[in-house]
Design an enzyme around this catalytic site. Structure first.
Site, mmCIF file in Angstrom:
data_model
loop_
_atom_site.group_PDB
_atom_site.id
_atom_site.type_symbol
_atom_site.label_atom_id
_atom_site.label_comp_id
_atom_site.label_asym_id
_atom_site.label_seq_id
_atom_site.Cartn_x
_atom_site.Cartn_y
_atom_site.Cartn_z
ATOM 1 N N CYS A 99 0.829 -1.212 0.000
ATOM 2 C CA CYS A 99 0.000 0.000 0.000
ATOM 3 C C CYS A 99 0.863 1.261 0.000
ATOM 4 C CB CYS A 99 -0.922 -0.022 1.219
ATOM 5 S SG CYS A 99 -1.894 1.465 1.385
ATOM 6 N N CYS A 142 -1.489 1.772 -3.054
ATOM 7 C CA CYS A 142 -2.459 2.867 -2.874
ATOM 8 C C CYS A 142 -1.828 4.265 -2.838
ATOM 9 C CB CYS A 142 -3.220 2.691 -1.565
ATOM 10 S SG CYS A 142 -3.353 1.022 -0.938
ATOM 11 N N GLU A 201 -6.860 2.136 -13.455
ATOM 12 C CA GLU A 201 -6.285 3.338 -12.833
ATOM 13 C C GLU A 201 -5.002 3.762 -13.542
ATOM 14 O OE1 GLU A 201 -7.996 2.802 -8.288
ATOM 15 O OE2 GLU A 201 -6.003 2.031 -8.731
ATOM 16 N N HIS A 255 -27.062 21.631 -0.546
ATOM 17 C CA HIS A 255 -27.173 22.282 -1.848
ATOM 18 C C HIS A 255 -26.192 23.455 -1.959
ATOM 19 C CE1 HIS A 255 -29.155 23.439 -5.534
ATOM 20 N NE2 HIS A 255 -29.170 24.688 -5.087
ATOM 21 N N GLU A 272 -26.211 15.674 -3.507
ATOM 22 C CA GLU A 272 -27.622 15.841 -3.119
ATOM 23 C C GLU A 272 -28.532 14.941 -3.954
ATOM 24 O OE1 GLU A 272 -29.501 19.782 -4.044
ATOM 25 O OE2 GLU A 272 -27.568 20.228 -4.960
HETATM 26 C C1 LIG Z 1 -1.005 -0.771 -7.641
HETATM 27 C C2 LIG Z 1 -1.846 -1.079 -6.441
HETATM 28 C C3 LIG Z 1 -2.787 -0.156 -6.031
HETATM 29 C C4 LIG Z 1 -3.579 -0.423 -4.916
HETATM 30 N N1 LIG Z 1 -4.508 0.510 -4.544
HETATM 31 C C5 LIG Z 1 -5.297 0.270 -3.470
HETATM 32 C C6 LIG Z 1 -6.252 1.240 -3.051
HETATM 33 O O1 LIG Z 1 -6.419 2.292 -3.668
HETATM 34 N N2 LIG Z 1 -6.992 0.965 -1.952
HETATM 35 C C7 LIG Z 1 -6.846 -0.209 -1.233
HETATM 36 O O2 LIG Z 1 -7.517 -0.393 -0.234
HETATM 37 N N3 LIG Z 1 -5.940 -1.140 -1.617
HETATM 38 C C8 LIG Z 1 -5.174 -0.929 -2.710
HETATM 39 N N4 LIG Z 1 -4.242 -1.870 -3.093
HETATM 40 C C9 LIG Z 1 -4.177 -3.158 -2.336
HETATM 41 C C10 LIG Z 1 -3.382 -2.995 -1.044
HETATM 42 O O3 LIG Z 1 -2.121 -2.454 -1.333
HETATM 43 C C11 LIG Z 1 -3.246 -4.356 -0.376
HETATM 44 O O4 LIG Z 1 -4.530 -4.920 -0.218
HETATM 45 C C12 LIG Z 1 -2.596 -4.244 1.006
HETATM 46 O O5 LIG Z 1 -1.323 -3.674 0.914
HETATM 47 C C13 LIG Z 1 -2.510 -5.632 1.650
HETATM 48 O O6 LIG Z 1 -1.820 -5.559 2.862
HETATM 49 P P1 LIG Z 1 -1.044 -6.840 3.432
HETATM 50 O O7 LIG Z 1 -0.591 -6.461 4.798
HETATM 51 O O8 LIG Z 1 -1.865 -8.036 3.264
HETATM 52 O O9 LIG Z 1 0.196 -7.043 2.463
HETATM 53 P P2 LIG Z 1 1.319 -6.062 1.931
HETATM 54 O O10 LIG Z 1 0.964 -4.649 2.172
HETATM 55 O O11 LIG Z 1 1.599 -6.498 0.550
HETATM 56 O O12 LIG Z 1 2.557 -6.379 2.868
HETATM 57 C C14 LIG Z 1 3.229 -7.604 2.817
HETATM 58 C C15 LIG Z 1 4.679 -7.367 3.170
HETATM 59 O O13 LIG Z 1 5.305 -8.608 3.446
HETATM 60 C C16 LIG Z 1 6.632 -8.561 2.958
HETATM 61 N N5 LIG Z 1 7.085 -9.963 2.806
HETATM 62 C C17 LIG Z 1 6.652 -10.874 1.903
HETATM 63 N N6 LIG Z 1 7.230 -12.065 2.129
HETATM 64 C C18 LIG Z 1 8.051 -11.889 3.206
HETATM 65 C C19 LIG Z 1 8.905 -12.767 3.939
HETATM 66 N N7 LIG Z 1 9.013 -14.067 3.633
HETATM 67 N N8 LIG Z 1 9.615 -12.262 4.970
HETATM 68 C C20 LIG Z 1 9.506 -10.949 5.307
HETATM 69 N N9 LIG Z 1 8.696 -10.093 4.661
HETATM 70 C C21 LIG Z 1 7.963 -10.556 3.629
HETATM 71 C C22 LIG Z 1 6.509 -7.787 1.661
HETATM 72 O O14 LIG Z 1 7.751 -7.224 1.294
HETATM 73 C C23 LIG Z 1 5.477 -6.729 2.042
HETATM 74 O O15 LIG Z 1 6.083 -5.550 2.502
HETATM 75 C C24 LIG Z 1 -3.413 -1.637 -4.189
HETATM 76 C C25 LIG Z 1 -2.456 -2.571 -4.601
HETATM 77 C C26 LIG Z 1 -1.687 -2.301 -5.716
HETATM 78 C C27 LIG Z 1 -0.664 -3.308 -6.150
#
Ligand SMILES: Cc1cc2nc3c(=O)[nH]c(=O)nc-3n(C[C@H](O)[C@H](O)[C@H](O)COP(=O)(O)OP(=O)(O)OC[C@H]3O[C@@H](n4cnc5c(N)ncnc54)[C@H](O)[C@@H]3O)c2cc1C
Length: 462
Positions: free
Chosen positions: A43, A48, A184, A439, A444
């Site tokens: 994110c 995001c 997007e 308004h 609205e």
């Molecule tokens: C281009 C794009 C735009 C988006 N826009 C939106 C939006 O507008 N609104 C919205 O709500 N959501 C949006 N999302 C989705 C949102 O980013 C994800 O749903 C959210 O980040 C999920 O959170 P998470 O904690 O599950 O995983 P992540 O945020 O992906 O975090 C997982 C982390 O784990 C780390 N990791 C992975 N494997 C390991 C390991 N073995 N050891 C240590 N670290 C590890 C990764 O490096 C990463 O930092 C978007 C996604 C993308 C790709």
């Protein structure tokens, strides 16, 4: 009783992992968290946040053009991609530091390392070459763009991760995919002046959204100059002698572009993490299988966020983290609620939506009322911009409960957030009607559509 190094060890420092680590540490639990790349996760670093900053950047040309009707003369504007990328980098670095500091401030220990499971209580930190133990383990490793190795020339393609940091703004781009990320980015690149083609295998972009929104956004994007090819896929991508790319799509059409971006889905990060060895069950697509409380098939190991492939959104990962802490550490088993999630697509114009689409409502309810208005928002009058706004309410004809609200137009995402409250509360169309309008606003319209535009009884439109 076994003594572990930590009460909780979190793998993955993204939206879900950081929230769980911070809140559990604030409860006085001994918490460790490992992140292999950058704190903040998808994110903050490549989702995001940078996406929304680029959306803002890409909207300026329309603002400049619209200003003339309001009496402004705007001198010839120019755009510098490198400045945008550098400023974005500064902002995400600031946020990244805050994410890490928040965990540390609550008493958690942060590691910069890839982590993998070695047994149900053991986590190996590859960056430190040591193994730590924990009573409870939370996997929050998120996902990554789906690769497309079957596509000849896939090695020339980029994904959303790379799109944020291109060395140069391309003159022309082809984006493959029809989900919100593809849509997007198509709008972002087009707004920044890039000749943009969106290629999507389905019959209409943004499947699962209300069909009216999908069609009207499609039309509006095409009017702006974005080429959209539905029922099409790329068949191969080839590098030309001049360094550009030829992408051949269904039907043999050749698109000559500078970049091909694939946005065809996302895969959970579950590979090479020792999950199978420990006995964690996964779905066919590699997502971690969890019960209603986010518990995996191993009692003390939990998983939240995109890695579980339930609803892939930041607020959902955060909500699942909060429910996990309630369940695992506060003796209050709490299942995440995935019903009626308000969401936005930061296309141009924007989509804001919550609840059931018309088609879904018709499948589930025998009497459905549709309230629908399309109009030119006031801001487009003096500017002369020929863009309409759409507002639509989907109502259960029997109970009058508002089942869905769908908006296409300026600030639709902001409106969806507020509409999420009455829809979550199960309010009725009568409650909307009793609400005084603000308004003059576009919103609205949501409380002044008194008569149904049409009704659908047992699937038949009346
Ligand atoms: C281009 C794009 C735009 C988006 N826009 C939106 C939006 O507008 N609104 C919205 O709500 N959501 C949006 N999302 C989705 C949102 O980013 C994800 O749903 C959210 O980040 C999920 O959170 P998470 O904690 O599950 O995983 P992540 O945020 O992906 O975090 C997982 C982390 O784990 C780390 N990791 C992975 N494997 C390991 C390991 N073995 N050891 C240590 N670290 C590890 C990764 O490096 C990463 O930092 C978007 C996604 C993308 C790709």
């Amino acid at each position: 009783m076994a003594v572990y190094d930590y009460d909780l060890f979190v793998i993955g420092g993204g939206s879900g992992g950081v929230r769980a680590a911070r809140v559990a540490a604030a409860l006085g639990k001994r918490v460790g968290i490992a992140e292999e790349y950058r704190y903040g996760g998808t994110c903050v670093i490549r989702g995001c946040v940078p996406k929304k900053l680029y959306v803002y950047a890409s909207q300026f040309p329309e603002h400049f053009a619209d200003a003339a009707g309001y009496g402004w003369t705007v001198p010839q504007a120019s755009f510098d991609w490198q400045t945008l990328v550098a400023n974005k980098d500064r902002e995400i670095s600031r946020l990244e530091a805050i994410y890490r500091k928040n965990v540390q401030g609550a008493g958690g220990e942060t590691f910069q390392s890839r982590a993998m499971l070695v047994d149900p209580h053991g986590v190996h930190l590859l960056g430190e070459d040591r193994t730590v133990t924990a009573d409870q383990i939370l996997i929050a490793t998120g996902g990554r763009p789906t690769p497309h190795p079957a596509l000849p020339g896939h090695e020339h393609c980029i994904f959303s991760n790379e799109a944020f940091d291109l060395k140069e703004l391309p003159d022309a781009i082809m984006i493959e995919g029809g989900g919100y990320i593809a849509v997007e980015f198509a709008n972002i690149f087009h707004g920044l002046g890039v000749d943009t083609t969106l290629v999507y295998r389905g019959k209409e972009i943004l499947s699962r959204f209300d069909m009216d929104l999908r069609r009207m956004l499609h039309e509006t994007m095409e009017k702006k100059g974005i080429r959209i090819l539905c029922h099409a896929v790329s068949e191969w991508v080839r590098k030309r002698p001049d360094g550009r790319l030829d992408a051949v799509v269904t039907g043999g059409k050749v698109l000559t572009v500078d970049q091909v971006m694939l946005a065809i889905g996302r895969l959970p990060n579950t590979e090479n993490m020792g999950l199978e060895g420990v006995g964690i069950e996964m779905t066919r697509t590699g997502a971690i299988h969890v019960d209603q409380y986010s518990r995996t098939s191993i009692d003390n190991i939990w998983a939240i966020g995109d890695v579980t492939n339930r609803v892939q959104l930041t607020p959902v990962a955060i909500h699942e983290a909060m429910c996990f802490v309630e369940t695992a550490f506060k003796g209050n088993p709490t299942a995440p609620d995935h019903e009626t999630i308000a969401t936005a697509v930061f296309s141009q114009p924007e989509i804001g939506t919550v609840g059931l689409s018309e088609d879904e409502a018709i499948k589930r309810f025998s009497e459905v009322e549709i309230y629908r208005a399309t109009f030119r928002p006031m801001r487009n009058t003096l500017s002369g911009r020929d863009e309409k706004m759409l507002m639509k309410l989907v109502v259960d004809g029997a109970s009058k409960k508002v089942l869905g609200a769908h908006i296409l137009g300026p600030d639709a995402g902001e409106m969806a957030q507020l509409l999420g409250i009455p829809l979550k509360a199960g309010l009725t169309k009568d409650d909307f009607d009793r609400t005084m309008a603000v308004h003059p606003t576009a919103a609205e319209e949501l409380v002044t559509m008194y008569k149904p535009t049409y009704r659908v009884s047992d699937g038949e439109r009346a």
